[in-house]
Design an enzyme around this catalytic site. Sequence first.
Site, PDB file in Angstrom:
ATOM      1  N   LEU A   1       0.862  -1.177   0.000  1.00  0.00           N
ATOM      2  CA  LEU A   1       0.000   0.000   0.000  1.00  0.00           C
ATOM      3  C   LEU A   1       0.899   1.227   0.000  1.00  0.00           C
ATOM      4  CD1 LEU A   1      -2.615  -0.994   2.751  1.00  0.00           C
ATOM      5  CD2 LEU A   1      -2.929  -1.108   0.272  1.00  0.00           C
ATOM      6  N   ASP A   2       0.451   2.281  -0.661  1.00  0.00           N
ATOM      7  CA  ASP A   2       1.189   3.539  -0.610  1.00  0.00           C
ATOM      8  C   ASP A   2       1.384   3.964   0.841  1.00  0.00           C
ATOM      9  OD1 ASP A   2       1.110   3.623  -3.377  1.00  0.00           O
ATOM     10  OD2 ASP A   2      -0.576   5.025  -3.446  1.00  0.00           O
ATOM     11  N   LYS A   3       2.425   4.727   1.090  1.00  0.00           N
ATOM     12  CA  LYS A   3       2.717   5.198   2.440  1.00  0.00           C
ATOM     13  C   LYS A   3       1.495   5.844   3.089  1.00  0.00           C
ATOM     14  CE  LYS A   3       5.616   8.498   4.967  1.00  0.00           C
ATOM     15  NZ  LYS A   3       6.728   9.492   4.875  1.00  0.00           N
TER      16      LYS A   3
END
Length: 325
Positions: free
Chosen positions: A145-147
């Site tokens: 997942l993106d940050k």
Amino acid sequence: MTASDLADEEDLLLTATVPPDLAGSRLDAACARLFEQFSRSRLQGWIEEGRLRVNGETVTRGRQPAVTGDILELDAMPPQDTTVQPQDIPLDVAHADKYIAVIRKPAGLTVHPGAGQRDGTLQNALLHHFPQTAGVPRAGIVHRLDKDTSGLLVVALDLAAHAKLVADIGRRDFRREYDAVVHGTLIAGATIDLPIGRHPRERIKMAVVEGMRGREAVTHYRVQERFHGHTHLRLKLETGRTHQIRVHLSHLRHPIVGDTIYGGDVVRGAGMDPQLRETLKAFPRQALHARELELEHPKTGKRIGWTCEPPADMQALLEALRAAQ
């Protein structure tokens, strides 16, 4: 955004079909065209390591000619980084057994170390809380997942589970559902079937691209709740390209609230409630949350799933939108 962010949500088993215009070219050259997110030298190394299959057969020679219609499968799983150290970073564990763990990732937690961040990541935390992951590539991380995206993420705790989960991702056998709050009002749900690749000018971004430069990307969405000027969506991924949901929604001119990369941080709307305007301006991340995850357990073979409601910041955003109606 760092270079490592570009790998978020990227499939770890990549597939492509050789088109007629690449027939007869060297296999490593064809791979460089079809998997352009990687350098040719890296691809050559992976081919020599046996990480490329052609029509199901492993190949180790990049010189052999490509043939029209050949199905290429590339194992792009990064090698284990033995320099990553365990760190006692709190984890919100939704499920754990001998084989897998499911983590509720908070926004702001980077999944694995990269050029812009060497520690303080989910991978460091996994090595502390699940020491057995030291023997698994990337401490068992098989999808990302993106940050600044919150939500559910599964981790493999041994090599057999890792192999099974990576294969299932390649077969699109994961069900993933997301919440997003977007700019603009959508009337009904639909499917976005548009290829994604590197942005032609801004190399740290992804974009909808045409032709062979893009990889298949399919996102299904439905309207969960409408507001004046904004919409709460539920989205399901059929593929898992880098920044897929963010790119697709931005392409539709409905960027995710707070998305500084794809245009969601600009607040527009004449006559908007001043308090709501300030809430939107202050929202610190893209309003995107991985709420549901369903998969086949790598040991038992049973379908299991988890649900995680959006965190407090997204709940507060939704309440502010309701209050301004």
